[in-house]
Design a protein around this motif. Structure first.
Motif, short mmCIF file in Angstrom:
data_model
loop_
_atom_site.label_atom_id
_atom_site.label_comp_id
_atom_site.label_asym_id
_atom_site.label_seq_id
_atom_site.Cartn_x
_atom_site.Cartn_y
_atom_site.Cartn_z
N GLN A 1 -57.45 -31.23 71.28
CA GLN A 1 -57.51 -32.68 71.17
C GLN A 1 -57.90 -33.30 72.51
O GLN A 1 -57.69 -32.71 73.57
N SER A 2 -58.46 -34.48 72.43
CA SER A 2 -58.67 -35.31 73.61
C SER A 2 -57.46 -36.23 73.72
O SER A 2 -57.32 -37.18 72.94
N VAL A 3 -56.57 -35.93 74.65
CA VAL A 3 -55.31 -36.68 74.76
C VAL A 3 -55.59 -38.08 75.30
O VAL A 3 -56.30 -38.26 76.29
N GLY A 4 -55.05 -39.10 74.61
CA GLY A 4 -55.25 -40.48 75.02
C GLY A 4 -54.56 -40.80 76.33
O GLY A 4 -53.70 -40.05 76.81
N PRO A 5 -54.91 -41.93 76.93
CA PRO A 5 -54.36 -42.29 78.25
C PRO A 5 -52.85 -42.49 78.26
O PRO A 5 -52.22 -42.38 79.31
N VAL B 1 -70.02 -47.10 73.06
CA VAL B 1 -70.67 -46.06 72.26
C VAL B 1 -69.61 -45.02 71.90
O VAL B 1 -68.81 -44.63 72.77
N HIS B 2 -69.58 -44.57 70.64
CA HIS B 2 -68.53 -43.68 70.16
C HIS B 2 -69.13 -42.47 69.43
O HIS B 2 -70.31 -42.47 69.07
N ILE B 3 -68.30 -41.48 69.22
CA ILE B 3 -68.64 -40.33 68.38
C ILE B 3 -67.56 -40.20 67.32
O ILE B 3 -66.37 -40.47 67.58
N ALA B 4 -67.96 -39.84 66.10
CA ALA B 4 -67.00 -39.62 65.02
C ALA B 4 -67.37 -38.32 64.32
O ALA B 4 -68.55 -37.98 64.19
N GLY B 5 -66.36 -37.57 63.86
CA GLY B 5 -66.63 -36.30 63.19
C GLY B 5 -65.40 -35.75 62.52
O GLY B 5 -64.30 -36.33 62.59
N ASN B 6 -65.57 -34.59 61.87
CA ASN B 6 -64.44 -33.99 61.19
C ASN B 6 -63.38 -33.47 62.16
O ASN B 6 -62.25 -33.21 61.77
N PHE B 7 -63.72 -33.35 63.44
CA PHE B 7 -62.75 -32.87 64.42
C PHE B 7 -61.79 -33.97 64.87
O PHE B 7 -60.79 -33.69 65.54
N GLN B 8 -62.07 -35.25 64.51
CA GLN B 8 -61.17 -36.33 64.93
C GLN B 8 -60.89 -37.31 63.79
O GLN B 8 -60.45 -38.44 64.04
N GLY B 9 -61.11 -36.85 62.54
CA GLY B 9 -60.75 -37.67 61.39
C GLY B 9 -61.78 -38.71 61.02
O GLY B 9 -61.47 -39.67 60.29
N TRP B 10 -63.02 -38.59 61.52
CA TRP B 10 -64.09 -39.55 61.21
C TRP B 10 -63.70 -40.98 61.53
O TRP B 10 -64.01 -41.91 60.80
N ASN B 11 -63.00 -41.16 62.63
CA ASN B 11 -62.61 -42.51 63.06
C ASN B 11 -63.69 -43.07 63.98
O ASN B 11 -63.92 -42.52 65.07
N PRO B 12 -64.38 -44.16 63.60
CA PRO B 12 -65.51 -44.64 64.41
C PRO B 12 -65.11 -45.35 65.69
O PRO B 12 -65.98 -45.66 66.51
N ALA B 13 -63.82 -45.59 65.89
CA ALA B 13 -63.40 -46.38 67.06
C ALA B 13 -62.49 -45.62 68.02
O ALA B 13 -62.18 -46.14 69.09
N SER B 14 -62.08 -44.40 67.68
CA SER B 14 -61.03 -43.74 68.48
C SER B 14 -61.57 -42.85 69.59
O SER B 14 -60.80 -42.45 70.47
N THR B 15 -62.87 -42.53 69.58
CA THR B 15 -63.39 -41.56 70.55
C THR B 15 -64.59 -42.14 71.30
O THR B 15 -65.74 -41.96 70.88
#
Length: 587
Positions: free
Chosen positions: A190-194, A303-317
């Protein structure tokens, strides 16, 4: 003394072993009178030598050494697993199963209820304890008959029955005690949040507990009552809860699952599990995704990335901008061999996501895809909505171009420049006067481009310059745009020269000027060309100023003046000199 039922009162004394004490009972300050058998001399007091073990003395009758009645004194004792404010009673065959006639007394020292009564020795009784108005449901070998009653064959001597737990044949188990439970989660994928990683659970009302990092493993130790059945899950940053698989979870009531645990009786360290998994994390590789927006402006929301590795969330990454390379990137740890599907988003909502071409997309809708390699990988920079890198944008240079308009009567529309860089549009770039006669413009041009251009005394091609000299190509000025910002030398309008042959102000005479009214137009003829500063003031005959303006000189000057027919005084100031005209407006 405490009333324990059946008219029997009891007092518990703590004293030293081997000590002889004397005592007597009193009712409403009336002392008992003992005639014989258990008193000391003439004192009529009872006596005892304190034994070396806890002892329950036989029940005696007031003022007697014997029991008040024949029979056996039986003391019943019961404890509650969960204390309550409701009353506790005993009911049985000895009191016609009355629910309330035989209340039990609470012993706060021992934490139990007791009741004493005299029963006929040798008889068999059945009984149950009652909580409020509910009979206990006795479970175990001590339950008898179809109603699961307790039974007793009354002995011939006074008896205190063992303490039992309500609805049980045995004593109550000790109350649960808190034990330390250590929860552990591996965040390597995971990419741990701040804000870090948190533990949430039913044991504290789902209040987030910060976890401590040791490498990629985060842990938190919490005291929880042993035997408790709890639910919990881990959270990344302030909002991203893990997706617990159903194989190791229980329903959370919202379509998802929580982890669960029956808390053991001793301190426990739980096995490390992978975030959103039932198992430890597999081997992982760092993968860096990179994208170039090309000619697109970055969305204010990033600018964001979304995918199956993070739940397809368009705003979290979100991605980070590399100002040196001019691209956006994101690095995360992914399981080796996993198939990852993803796409880039210029913003933080669906609708701003890229259109992945079929040549590098898969699925419906098309997404980018990757099989995670066995080593850390930095993916190539690709263009947004493309399978290839963006076409490099041409580099530009700022070119500053100036022209000297000495000797020219500058058009009211001003001085303009046009050329191959703007399809010869003479109205697009108006030049700015920066000093007398000098007009300038700064153009952003593609580095290395070859351009042709001309100046225009106005804003049409009709007023374009006709250039004399050897500085032209096909009658136009030309330039190879340099690789750095450049300021070109000032040239003369219509000439290749930088020194313009024009009559200087020193050789100009105000006597050449002519002024007058033509209907409602005030005109001045004969001012020098070249844009020298001139002040023009009009007065009435009383000396009141009608207007005063500062202009740049040109051979013919005109101004609309709707004034009544009358005499006027005109003053012209130029190069430190002035000339006055007396004018008559006829109409």
């Amino acid at each position: 003394m405490s009333h324990i039922g059946g008219g029997v009162f009891e007092y518990e004394l703590f004293s030293s072993c081997g000590k002889r004490i004397s005592y007597s009972f009193t009712i409403d300050n009336q002392n008992e009178t003992i005639q014989s058998g258990c008193c000391i001399g003439s004192t009529s007091a009872r006596s005892i030598v304190i034994p070396d073990a806890d002892t329950l003395l036989p029940t005696v009758c007031f003022s007697s050494c014997d029991s008040c009645e024949t029979g056996t004194l039986v003391t019943f004792k019961v404890a509650l697993q969960n204390p309550t404010a409701q009353g506790v009673y005993i009911a049985g065959s000895f009191n016609n199963w009355s629910l309330t006639s035989s209340p039990m007394t609470f012993d706060s020292v021992q934490g139990l209820y007791q009741y004493s009564t005299v029963l006929t020795a040798g008889t068999n009784i059945e009984y149950k304890f009652v909580l409020g108005n509910q009979f206990e449901n006795v479970q175990g070998l001590c339950a008898s008959g179809s109603f699961n009653n307790r039974t007793l064959s009354v002995p011939t001597s006074d008896t205190v029955l063992p303490v039992v737990c309500f609805s049980s044949c045995s004593p109550c188990p000790p109350p649960p005690a808190p034990v330390n439970v250590t929860f552990r989660v591996d965040m390597s994928l995971q990419s741990v949040g701040p804000n870090g990683v948190f533990l949430t659970g039913s044991f504290n009302g789902w209040t987030p507990i910060p976890m401590t990092a040791n490498g990629s493993v985060y842990s938190a130790t919490v005291p929880i009552l042993s035997g408790s059945n709890i639910e919990f899950k881990f959270r990344n940053d302030t909002s991203l809860f893990e997706n617990v698989p159903s194989s190791c979870g229980v329903s959370d009531g919202f379509g998802g699952f929580n982890r669960f645990l029956t808390v053991p009786t001793s301190d426990t360290i739980l096995p490390v599990v992978c975030f959103s998994s039932c198992s430890p994390c597999p081997p992982a590789s760092l993968v860096t995704f990179r994208v170039d927006l090309g000619i697109l402006a970055p969305n204010p929301n990033g600018v964001h990335i979304a995918g199956n590795f993070q739940g397809w969330n368009p705003a979290s990454t979100p991605l980070t901008f590399d100002s040196t390379g001019g691209f956006w990137y994101f690095t995360t740890s992914l399981p080796e061999g996993d198939s990852v599907f993803y796409k880039f988003i210029n913003g933080n909502t669906w609708g701003n996501d890229e259109n992945v071409p079929p040549a590098c997309g898969i699925g419906n809708p098309l997404n980018r895809w990757l099989v995670v390699p066995t080593s850390d990988t930095v993916l190539p920079v690709i263009c947004f909505s493309s399978c290839t890198p963006c076409t490099p944008l041409p580099k530009t240079s700022e070119v500053t171009i100036s022209v000297n308009m000495k000797g020219q009567s500058v058009s009211p529309e001003g001085v303009h420049i046009a050329g191959t860089f703007n399809q010869w549009n003479y109205s697009e770039y108006k030049m700015t006067q920066i000093q007398p006669n000098i007009y300038q413009v700064a153009l952003t041009l593609d580095t290395g481009a070859f351009i042709l251009y001309r100046f225009s005394n106005g804003n049409t091609f009709i007023n374009q310059e006709i250039i004399s000299g050897t500085c032209t190509m096909f009658g136009n000025r030309f330039l190879q745009v340099p690789s750095t910002d450049t300021t070109l030398p000032v040239v003369c309008f219509g000439l290749c020269d930088t020194s313009c042959a024009t009559l200087s102000i020193e050789n100009f005479s105000l006597d050449r000027l002519k002024a007058g009214f033509s209907d409602d137009v005030l005109f001045i003829n004969g001012l020098p060309s070249g844009g020298y500063p001139v002040r023009i003031t009009l007065f009435d005959l009383l000396g009141k100023t009608i207007f005063q303006i500062n202009e740049f000189s040109q051979p013919v000057w005109k101004r609309h003046a709707s004034l009544p027919a009358a005499p006027y005084l005109l003053r012209i100031e130029l190069d430190g000199k002035e000339r006055n005209f007396k004018l008559l407006k006829i109409h």
